[in-house]
Design an enzyme around this catalytic site. Sequence first.
Site, PDB file in Angstrom:
ATOM      1  CD  GLN A  82     -15.990  32.431 -21.893  1.00 19.16           C
ATOM      2  OE1 GLN A  82     -14.826  33.028 -22.485  1.00 19.16           O
ATOM      3  NE2 GLN A  82     -16.449  30.989 -22.164  1.00 19.16           N
ATOM      4  N   GLY A  83     -19.282  34.740 -23.738  1.00 17.28           N
ATOM      5  CA  GLY A  83     -20.741  33.826 -23.794  1.00 17.28           C
ATOM      6  C   GLY A  83     -21.107  32.749 -22.163  1.00 17.28           C
ATOM      7  N   GLY A  84     -21.994  32.239 -23.003  1.00 18.72           N
ATOM      8  CA  GLY A  84     -22.814  31.285 -22.486  1.00 18.72           C
ATOM      9  C   GLY A  84     -22.190  29.649 -22.844  1.00 18.72           C
ATOM     10  CG  ASP A 123     -30.839  33.915 -18.669  1.00 16.60           C
ATOM     11  OD1 ASP A 123     -30.607  34.661 -17.858  1.00 16.60           O
ATOM     12  OD2 ASP A 123     -29.629  33.121 -18.998  1.00 16.60           O
TER      13      ASP A 123
END
Length: 737
Positions: A420-422, A539
Amino acid sequence: MLAALAMAATAASLIGEPGCQTRCGDVDIPYPFGIVTSNGGVNCSLPGFEISCARTGNGSAVAPVLAGTDIAVLNLSVMPRPQARVLLPVAWQCFNSTGDSTGKSYGTVRFNADGVYRISDTHNELFVLGCNTLMYTNSGPPGRYKYTFYTGCMTFCNDSGSAQDGKCAGVGCCHVDIPPGLTDNWMQFGSTSTWSHADQEFSPCDYGFIVERGYYSFKASDLTTMPVNQTMPLRLDWAIRSGGNSSSTSMSCAAAAKKNKPQYACVSDHSECVNSSNGPGYFCNCTQGYEGNPYIVNGCTNINECARPTEYPCHGVCRDTEGSYECKCRAGYQNDGNPKEQPCSPKFPLAAQLALGITLGISLLIVAILLTLMVIHKRRMNEYFRKNGGSALQKVESIKIFTKDELNKITKNNSEVLGQGGFGKVYKGTLEDSSMVAVKSSIEVNEERKEDFTNEVTIQSQMIHRNILKLVGCCLEVDVPMLVYEFAAKGSLQDVLHGDGTHSRLPIPLDLRLEIAIGSAEGLRYMHSFTNHTIRHGDVKPDNILIDDKWIPKISDFGLSKLLKVDNYIATMVIGCMSYIDPVFMKTGLLTQKSDVYSFGAVLLELITRKKIVYGKNSSLIIEFCRLYDKEGSGRAMFDEDIATEENIFILEQIGKLAIECLKDDVNDRPDMNEVAEQLVMLRRDMKYGKAQNKSPRQFEGIATSDSPRSFATDTTSSSAAISLPSATPSREFPDL
Ligand SMILES: *[C@@H]1O[C@H](CO)[C@@H](O)[C@H](O)[C@H]1NC(C)=O
Ligand SMILES: *[C@@H]1O[C@H](CO)[C@@H](O)[C@H](O)[C@H]1NC(C)=O
Ligand SMILES: *[C@@H]1O[C@H](CO)[C@@H](O)[C@H](O)[C@H]1NC(C)=O
Ligand SMILES: *[C@@H]1O[C@H](CO)[C@@H](O)[C@H](O)[C@H]1NC(C)=O
Ligand SMILES: *[C@@H]1O[C@H](CO)[C@@H](O)[C@H](O)[C@H]1NC(C)=O
Ligand SMILES: *[C@@H]1O[C@H](CO)[C@@H](O)[C@H](O)[C@H]1NC(C)=O
Ligand SMILES: *[C@@H]1O[C@H](CO)[C@@H](O)[C@H](O)[C@H]1NC(C)=O
Ligand SMILES: *[C@@H]1O[C@H](CO)[C@@H](O)[C@H](O)[C@H]1NC(C)=O
Ligand SMILES: *[C@@H]1O[C@H](CO)[C@@H](O)[C@H](O)[C@H]1NC(C)=O
């Protein structure tokens, strides 16, 4: 009025000779019949067919009779059969009680002087009424005996009650069929001596008559009450016997047509001659398809069969022709036989027609819908392409722009999910050269962000460094653009350090950790020094440092770095783990490259302690480590036990110190990424130097014997440390670096 008269004349001429009266009373008089005229000029009939129109009773009413007789004529017909319906007298004889005759009539009447009539054998029958009675008729030219024909019957009654109504089989009544060829009406009686009628009050009279079939039915009372001198209707056939002498010549068709051409009676076109079936002579008939009167010129007229569907059926489309009619099935219908006889059936049954129609309709509909959908889909893809800045990105050479179809092929329709990415799921894919890629959604692009997005993608694609995750290409034909990155086989540093939940935590030697730290720092340094030095990652955290199959770290997910220029995103978009975020940035909202340094400091702490940024019961790694460091001047108590050997301790302390530097509250006290990377590289050199002095490389690779001495010689003033490897060396093999 003239026209009406002409029409009336035409109509009249169809049945009679011109100038002749063709009707008498209620009866039509068709030629060859004709009414005898007193002026003598015109003969309205053929010889033998004269009719008198006589006054009946005392009034002015008239009725036809056969000329020269008082035989009433009820009907005269030419077609389809030549017949005359007339009333002929009943023969009778009565007796008194002693059986003597009191009166009689033979029914004799001269109605057939020219022999054109004969009593129809098919339409009449002979009745005899009486109770001890024989009656018969005789007729025809002499043969073996005086006449050709004798026919009649006898009837008897045992007593007065013998006769029964409706029963005519020899008790009070008898009846017989008659032969063809009868020309006279008269009856003969059996001799009174043989056929006694004495003491027969219940049946004083005998009666004999020929009558139309079905007209008379016997009633027992008729034996006593039936009047004498009465008539019965019967049918006469008639035939042309040619002009001339009635009794001597009787012409067949052949003879008539040949010898007596001028007198041949069948004068109409479309007429034919028919031999009489009842006695000599012939008659005329209109040929098939014609009707009217064949005895007068142009008397036979075409039948409009189509106007009389009950007589001339047609189950299709009817068309009258001269002498016939055509009947064809309607278009779309067919008939194996004759449509005059059997109904036509549709060439395609209704069900088939319906099925065909519905199938065609549905097919067309589906095609139309599919075409529309395709157009809409294509238009939407083009729209996305444009919206996502396709035209700008097409110019960038280092990036490949995939179509949606290509992307589906690469990811095998998103069959393998990497994680699952951002902004959505990350899918694994394989390019045509069989290199692996990761495909992930980027952020949604709108008109405002379009330029930022294209700039961002452009910059990313231009950042080519072994420690930066390479952007291979993108797909813009979707609502949210998809980005295609090189594939990092080992996942993120987060997974490597803390496990991804599926794999057990494996020991990681210090030099590997140092390599990861150096690589990551090099990547960030390259990024920070790229072009105009304004690029920040924003980030930095273990999740965004990916490790490939050769253990080379790759900085990823710097999609935010450029977009962070836009103030709005600072508050909303910098999500994720707050702990890595620079408190200065939190306070000021100003993101600088030093914020990345802060975050990297946290990553360094994780590398040496192998603790999560928030560990235990809500303990902050940064706070705890800083506190420990402040208190003891060393973070030793928190180092990962796997690697906290005496040999490693110096390097670990140095990294910890560097991390503390990075985590300084004052951004000016923090080193930049350049310095961080250099210091780490120096530590690697120190480590190798120290190792080369003290230990063989083989031992480092984990093949040390268990009884190797735990010796260490420490020179605390020196920047190098000589540390021996612990005896409990991990047995796991490590990749070459
Ligand atoms: C009418 O019939 C009579 C005899 O039956 C004949 O003598 C006469 O010629 C006929 N007249 C016409 C016009 O045919
Ligand atoms: C004339 O005939 C009618 C019936 O048609 C009848 O009632 C009447 O008595 C008759 N008159 C004479 C004088 O015969
Ligand atoms: C006379 O005969 C024709 C044909 O047979 C029939 O149509 C018609 O009803 C008959 N008329 C009478 C009064 O019997
Ligand atoms: C019957 O008729 C015959 C001859 O006419 C006659 O002699 C006889 O008397 C009649 N009988 C009766 C009962 O009238
Ligand atoms: C025939 O007639 C006689 C008298 O004449 C009567 O006695 C007898 O019953 C009759 N038979 C039948 C079968 O009616
Ligand atoms: C029957 O007719 C004949 C001849 O027309 C006649 O002489 C006789 O009187 C009639 N009989 C009856 C009972 O009417
Ligand atoms: C018809 O023939 C008969 C004898 O065969 C004769 O007596 C009679 O005169 C002929 N009639 C005509 C009109 O020729
Ligand atoms: C009429 O009858 C004659 C002989 O009786 C025969 O030669 C002729 O062929 C028949 N004609 C028709 C139309 O039947
Ligand atoms: C006369 O012709 C009609 C039609 O052509 C046919 O139906 C009929 O049977 C014929 N009549 C005779 C007696 O042959």
